[in-house]
Design a protein around this motif. Structure first.
Motif, PDB file in Angstrom:
ATOM      1  N   PHE A   1     160.138  19.958  55.713  1.00 42.82           N
ATOM      2  CA  PHE A   1     159.969  20.725  56.959  1.00 42.82           C
ATOM      3  C   PHE A   1     159.777  22.206  56.655  1.00 42.82           C
ATOM      4  CE2 PHE A   1     164.441  19.379  56.328  1.00 42.82           C
ATOM      5  CZ  PHE A   1     164.938  20.557  55.828  1.00 42.82           C
ATOM      6  N   LYS A   2     159.356  22.953  57.679  1.00 43.05           N
ATOM      7  CA  LYS A   2     159.204  24.407  57.514  1.00 43.05           C
ATOM      8  C   LYS A   2     160.547  25.082  57.730  1.00 43.05           C
ATOM      9  CE  LYS A   2     155.848  26.301  59.997  1.00 43.05           C
ATOM     10  NZ  LYS A   2     154.891  25.603  60.844  1.00 43.05           N
TER      11      LYS A   2
ATOM     12  N   THR B   1     163.274  27.720  59.052  1.00 39.69           N
ATOM     13  CA  THR B   1     163.389  28.538  60.262  1.00 39.69           C
ATOM     14  C   THR B   1     163.385  30.016  59.843  1.00 39.69           C
ATOM     15  OG1 THR B   1     165.807  28.615  60.174  1.00 39.69           O
ATOM     16  CG2 THR B   1     164.810  26.776  61.371  1.00 39.69           C
TER      17      THR B   1
ATOM     18  N   GLN C   1     166.570  30.968  58.119  1.00 36.28           N
ATOM     19  CA  GLN C   1     166.639  30.474  56.736  1.00 36.28           C
ATOM     20  C   GLN C   1     165.804  31.345  55.810  1.00 36.28           C
ATOM     21  OE1 GLN C   1     165.445  26.427  57.744  1.00 36.28           O
ATOM     22  NE2 GLN C   1     167.425  25.615  57.112  1.00 36.28           N
TER      23      GLN C   1
ATOM     24  N   VAL D   1     176.947  24.961  63.187  1.00 37.65           N
ATOM     25  CA  VAL D   1     176.745  23.628  62.627  1.00 37.65           C
ATOM     26  C   VAL D   1     175.318  23.164  62.894  1.00 37.65           C
ATOM     27  CG1 VAL D   1     179.052  22.668  62.511  1.00 37.65           C
ATOM     28  CG2 VAL D   1     177.907  22.797  64.709  1.00 37.65           C
ATOM     29  N   GLY D   2     174.707  22.614  61.885  1.00 39.06           N
ATOM     30  CA  GLY D   2     173.353  22.101  62.053  1.00 39.06           C
ATOM     31  C   GLY D   2     172.263  23.137  61.861  1.00 39.06           C
ATOM     32  N   ALA D   3     172.649  24.367  61.498  1.00 37.46           N
ATOM     33  CA  ALA D   3     171.654  25.431  61.360  1.00 37.46           C
ATOM     34  C   ALA D   3     170.815  25.260  60.090  1.00 37.46           C
ATOM     35  CB  ALA D   3     172.342  26.795  61.350  1.00 37.46           C
ATOM     36  N   GLY D   4     171.279  24.432  59.181  1.00 38.50           N
ATOM     37  CA  GLY D   4     170.510  24.182  57.960  1.00 38.50           C
ATOM     38  C   GLY D   4     170.888  25.094  56.814  1.00 38.50           C
ATOM     39  N   LYS D   5     172.182  25.203  56.556  1.00 41.96           N
ATOM     40  CA  LYS D   5     172.642  26.078  55.483  1.00 41.96           C
ATOM     41  C   LYS D   5     172.477  25.424  54.111  1.00 41.96           C
ATOM     42  CE  LYS D   5     176.740  26.529  57.516  1.00 41.96           C
ATOM     43  NZ  LYS D   5     176.516  25.897  58.824  1.00 41.96           N
ATOM     44  N   THR D   6     172.551  24.092  54.091  1.00 38.05           N
ATOM     45  CA  THR D   6     172.519  23.405  52.802  1.00 38.05           C
ATOM     46  C   THR D   6     171.225  23.682  52.035  1.00 38.05           C
ATOM     47  OG1 THR D   6     173.722  21.670  53.956  1.00 38.05           O
ATOM     48  CG2 THR D   6     173.021  21.188  51.719  1.00 38.05           C
TER      49      THR D   6
ATOM     50  N   PRO E   1     167.055  24.436  63.737  1.00 37.59           N
ATOM     51  CA  PRO E   1     165.679  24.022  63.456  1.00 37.59           C
ATOM     52  C   PRO E   1     164.983  23.540  64.733  1.00 37.59           C
ATOM     53  CG  PRO E   1     167.150  23.104  61.814  1.00 37.59           C
ATOM     54  CD  PRO E   1     168.013  23.775  62.828  1.00 37.59           C
TER      55      PRO E   1
ATOM     56  N   ARG F   1     165.073  20.253  68.011  1.00 40.30           N
ATOM     57  CA  ARG F   1     166.368  19.649  68.343  1.00 40.30           C
ATOM     58  C   ARG F   1     166.554  19.658  69.852  1.00 40.30           C
ATOM     59  NH1 ARG F   1     169.847  21.060  63.934  1.00 40.30           N
ATOM     60  NH2 ARG F   1     168.777  20.277  62.108  1.00 40.30           N
TER      61      ARG F   1
ATOM     62  N   ASP G   1     176.298  14.808  57.283  1.00 35.33           N
ATOM     63  CA  ASP G   1     174.978  14.867  57.902  1.00 35.33           C
ATOM     64  C   ASP G   1     174.295  13.496  57.926  1.00 35.33           C
ATOM     65  OD1 ASP G   1     172.653  16.001  58.988  1.00 35.33           O
ATOM     66  OD2 ASP G   1     171.777  16.218  56.986  1.00 35.33           O
TER      67      ASP G   1
ATOM     68  N   ARG H   1     171.379  16.094  65.186  1.00 37.63           N
ATOM     69  CA  ARG H   1     170.755  16.587  63.961  1.00 37.63           C
ATOM     70  C   ARG H   1     169.352  16.039  63.777  1.00 37.63           C
ATOM     71  NH1 ARG H   1     174.066  18.369  59.393  1.00 37.63           N
ATOM     72  NH2 ARG H   1     175.487  19.720  60.507  1.00 37.63           N
TER      73      ARG H   1
HETATM   74  P1  ADP Z   1     174.711  23.027  58.350  1.00 38.60           P
HETATM   75  O1  ADP Z   1     174.235  24.407  58.540  1.00 38.60           O
HETATM   76  O2  ADP Z   1     175.622  22.582  59.455  1.00 38.60           O
HETATM   77  O3  ADP Z   1     175.309  22.794  56.995  1.00 38.60           O
HETATM   78  P2  ADP Z   1     172.759  21.201  57.368  1.00 38.60           P
HETATM   79  O4  ADP Z   1     172.386  21.996  56.207  1.00 38.60           O
HETATM   80  O5  ADP Z   1     173.616  20.010  57.151  1.00 38.60           O
HETATM   81  O6  ADP Z   1     173.437  22.099  58.470  1.00 38.60           O
HETATM   82  O7  ADP Z   1     171.423  20.794  58.126  1.00 38.60           O
HETATM   83  C1  ADP Z   1     171.417  20.003  59.279  1.00 38.60           C
HETATM   84  C2  ADP Z   1     170.206  19.112  59.329  1.00 38.60           C
HETATM   85  O8  ADP Z   1     169.058  19.880  59.640  1.00 38.60           O
HETATM   86  C3  ADP Z   1     169.918  18.401  58.044  1.00 38.60           C
HETATM   87  O9  ADP Z   1     169.545  17.073  58.343  1.00 38.60           O
HETATM   88  C4  ADP Z   1     168.735  19.168  57.457  1.00 38.60           C
HETATM   89  O10 ADP Z   1     167.929  18.358  56.650  1.00 38.60           O
HETATM   90  C5  ADP Z   1     168.018  19.617  58.701  1.00 38.60           C
HETATM   91  N1  ADP Z   1     167.235  20.842  58.540  1.00 38.60           N
HETATM   92  C6  ADP Z   1     167.609  21.944  57.863  1.00 38.60           C
HETATM   93  N2  ADP Z   1     166.678  22.905  57.964  1.00 38.60           N
HETATM   94  C7  ADP Z   1     165.678  22.410  58.736  1.00 38.60           C
HETATM   95  C8  ADP Z   1     164.426  22.930  59.204  1.00 38.60           C
HETATM   96  N3  ADP Z   1     164.039  24.159  58.885  1.00 38.60           N
HETATM   97  N4  ADP Z   1     163.687  22.128  59.977  1.00 38.60           N
HETATM   98  C9  ADP Z   1     164.083  20.885  60.297  1.00 38.60           C
HETATM   99  N5  ADP Z   1     165.241  20.340  59.882  1.00 38.60           N
HETATM  100  C10 ADP Z   1     166.050  21.099  59.113  1.00 38.60           C
END
Ligand code: ADP
Ligand code: MG
Length: 688
Positions: free
Chosen positions: A259-260, A262, A265, A290-295, A440, A443, A545, A574
């Motif tokens: 994915f692209k 945000t 990010q 939560v769910g912002a895509g920190k990983t 992202p 959602r 997740d 998610r």
């Molecule tokens: P958190 O910030 O709570 O740790 P995660 O890193 O677990 O969140 O990411 C939540 C979900 O969003 C995961 O399934 C991840 O693959 C997805 N994700 C992360 N970044 C993006 C993005 N830019 N676009 C779409 N999905 C994303």
């Protein structure tokens, strides 16, 4: 001045003070009044009817006697003025009070009077012995009321005695100023000696309040000065490795990531990239709901380290979360040919030895694990970057443990506790901050509803239909530490019921007492879609997740705190599907319980929820004082006084920047106070 030089300070009282944490006259000065009373409101006894507020009555003692038995034993003292008579009654401490009254002498009593039949009575009034009635006319100031405790009462340390001690100290003890002049004038603060005077003997409540501001400021200021010093030491020490993105990093972002990124990010990654190239040690906090895509950001940063021939480590607060991260990294980076290992406390010794050898030998590129990673016996070959996930579970000390590991690795900490930025900047002021604001794209906001037990069958009908459509479901039970066994029973019973209700679905139970391999297996089956319903205690709270899980039922929802509910809810919503969170409270809902659930229904905004939670619980509970890495401030409150905190931060950091050793003459007194302050807390700050 020594405590024992004070009048009326016997050995017994000295001990009572020491037991209460007062070891010097300075400590005693820091015993601030709980409140102030105004004794200047003098009322003749005949006019006491209908006076519900506290007043002063002046009269001559005509009689005193002890009556009653056991618990009801009490001292009754009758006083008289020229309009009538009043009875003062003392239950507690009557042995002391009996010495305070002599027939024929004048006293002023302060308290609230109640009418009993044809006489007035005051229970436990404040007592002042006076020579003549005219003395009370001098009652023009507020009277401090000091906190008391059982040691004080046993040693007969009464309010007047404390008052007297304080006035002796204020007369005899020099009180030097340590805040720089600039700060005093900028804030319009009194000097320290005057501020003590105003706290203990104010002319108005306003004056006391202003003085208190100064003491709150002091607390914050010394704390911020420490944070600034810690950060400075790190900067000095860490001539950091310069890390630049290379092949792996670009392959990950350009080829593998499905994915692209945000905007948030991207921003964060560019902040990190800049940090890694400055030649200083990075200390960055990434905040994102939560769910912002920190990983993904963490993985990107770790790949930069590996691109530069360094190792990276990712630390999570629970084994389940560590395992999940391990899986994620595996999916994303397997094809890059890098080597990653999982290190947790629950592993067998032989596996562990193997992992440790890999880490030390350098063949392992990424280590994922729990805090086990940063224990002493773990030796890295060349650790370039450490990431701590869910940082709010760890304190300043843990941050420092990591930073001391090996050769001063760069540090990225991530938090999903969306505390207001201004607050974050002050309590985590040893860190730089990046924030991911948006989730992202694509959602759908989670829909949240409260349902009662009566509607359970309806809820289950909905679950049934959704699972048939391919959805997965979490059912969460609370886990409260004190009654772990009972809560587990709750979850187990709930699990059995669900199995009976949905015989055609695969349902699993997950709880904290399971072995980590077992948890791992169950989690993996759920994320592979082999299990439809996952019944769990709060072990899934953080970070897990599974994008396909779109329904969460939270049982006994009222037992959770707001932030915890929000964290839990963050496990769903998610993917691109509409998600539903169903809160099922017990029948009886307390008022705060109802408020929390309503808030959850009303908003998905983590910041709004955090604010509400802060107000409900206060910062100590909200952040978990022990874990937040914050000291227990005595007078100041990091939420209520956050503007003061912010100002103190700026001023403390300025000073550390211009005069890090506090060697300027204007900082001489500050240095004298700060050095022992810092030393005393070195363990807390993790710099000992
Ligand atoms: P958190 O910030 O709570 O740790 P995660 O890193 O677990 O969140 O990411 C939540 C979900 O969003 C995961 O399934 C991840 O693959 C997805 N994700 C992360 N970044 C993006 C993005 N830019 N676009 C779409 N999905 C994303
Ligand atoms: Mg996470």
């Amino acid at each position: 001045m020594k405590l024992l030089e004070l009048d009326k300070l016997s050995q017994k009282r000295l001990q009572a003070l020491q037991k209460s944490g007062i070891a010097s006259v300075k400590d005693l000065l820091m015993l601030f009044p709980r409140r102030y009373i105004d004794k200047s409101n003098i009322v003749p006894i005949a006019l006491l009817a209908n006076r519900t507020e506290s007043v002063t009555v002046v009269g001559k003692v005509v009689n005193k006697n002890v009556t009653g038995f056991k618990q009801k034993k009490r001292l009754e003292v009758v006083i008289q003025d020229n309009t009538g008579s009043l009875k003062a009654v003392f239950f507690k401490g009557w042995k002391y009070f009996i010495t305070q009254f002599s027939e024929g002498e004048w006293v002023a009593l302060y308290g609230t009077a109640k009418r009993y039949g044809n006489y007035f009575s005051m229970a436990h009034p404040e007592v002042d012995k006076i020579k003549e009635p005219g003395e009370v006319q001098k009652y023009d100031t507020l009277i401090p009321i000091y906190p008391s405790n059982k040691h004080f009462s046993k040693a007969f340390i009464s309010n007047p005695i404390i008052k007297d001690w304080i006035s002796q100290i204020l007369k005899n003890e020099p009180i030097p100023e340590f805040l720089p002049d600039k700060i005093l004038s900028r804030h319009n603060f009194q000097n320290r000696a005057d501020a003590f005077q105003s706290i203990h003997y104010p002319n108005s409540n306003e004056e006391a309040k202003n003085a208190l501001e100064r003491f709150k400021y002091e607390e914050f200021f010394l704390f911020e000065l420490s944070m600034a010093k810690i950060k400075r030491t790190r900067i000095d020490r860490a001539a950091g490795k310069i890390l630049v993105p290379g092949k792996l990093t670009s392959a990950f972002f350009n080829k593998i990531l499905p994915f692209k990124l945000t905007e948030g990010q991207k921003h964060t990654l560019s902040d990190i990239k800049n940090d890694l190239q400055t030649g200083h040690q990075m200390n960055r906090l990434l905040q994102g709901d939560v769910g912002a895509g920190k990983t993904v950001v963490a993985i990107g940063a770790m790949l930069m380290a590996i691109d530069n021939g360094m190792q990276a480590a990712l630390m999570a607060p629970t084994e389940i979360l560590a395992e999940q991260h391990y899986q994620t990294i595996k999916t994303y980076t397997e094809q890059l040919g890098i080597n990653f290992r999982l290190l947790t406390g629950g592993q067998s010794t032989s596996l562990r030895r193997d992992v440790l050898t890999d880490i030390e030998g350098g063949s392992c590129n990424i280590v994922v694990g729990t805090h086990a990673i940063f224990q002493e016996h773990v030796k890295f070959h060349n650790l370039g970057l450490a990431v701590i996930d869910e940082q709010h579970r760890f304190g300043v000390k843990q941050r420092n443990d990591v930073l001391m590991k090996g050769d001063n690795p760069h540090l990225l900490v991530m938090s999903a506790t969306p505390i207001p930025r201004s607050l974050a900047m002050t309590i985590y002021s040893d860190l730089d901050i990046s924030i991911i604001k948006e989730l992202p794209a694509g959602r759908k906001p989670i829909k949240t509803a409260v349902r009662t037990d009566k509607e359970r069958e309806k809820v289950y009908g909905f679950v049934e239909k959704s699972v048939r459509d391919g959805d997965q479901v979490y059912v969460v039970f609370p886990l409260i530490e004190e009654s772990e066994v009972m809560d587990l029973k709750d979850a187990t019973v709930g699990f059995d019921k669900l199995k009976r209700r949905f015989p055609e679905f695969t349902i699993s139970l997950l709880h904290g007492r399971m072995k980590s391999e077992e948890k791992d297996k169950i989690m993996k089956r759920f994320s592979d879609g082999d299990t439809q319903i996952l019944v769990s205690t709060t072990v899934i709270e953080v970070g897990v997740d599974v994008p396909n899980a779109s329904i969460m039922i939270i049982e006994h929802a009222e037992r959770f705190g707001l932030s915890q509910l929000h964290q839990l809810r963050g496990r769903i919503g998610r993917g691109s599907k509409q998600s539903y969170c169903i809160l099922m409270p017990d029948v009886k809902l307390s008022k705060p319980g109802r408020f929390r659930l309503k808030k959850m229904v009303d908003t998905n905004d983590g910041f709004e929820i955090a604010e509400a939670d802060l107000k409900l619980r206060g910062p100590g509970d909200f952040l978990g004082t022990k874990q937040s890495g914050l000291p227990d401030f005595r007078f100041a409150d990091i939420v209520e006084d956050r503007f003061l905190l912010e100002q103190s931060k700026n001023e403390a950091w300025n000073i550390m920047e211009t005069d890090p050793d506090l060697s300027y003459s204007e900082h001489k007194e500050l240095k004298r106070v700060f050095e022992p302050y810092f030393l005393e807390r070195s363990e807390f700050f993790g710099v000992g």
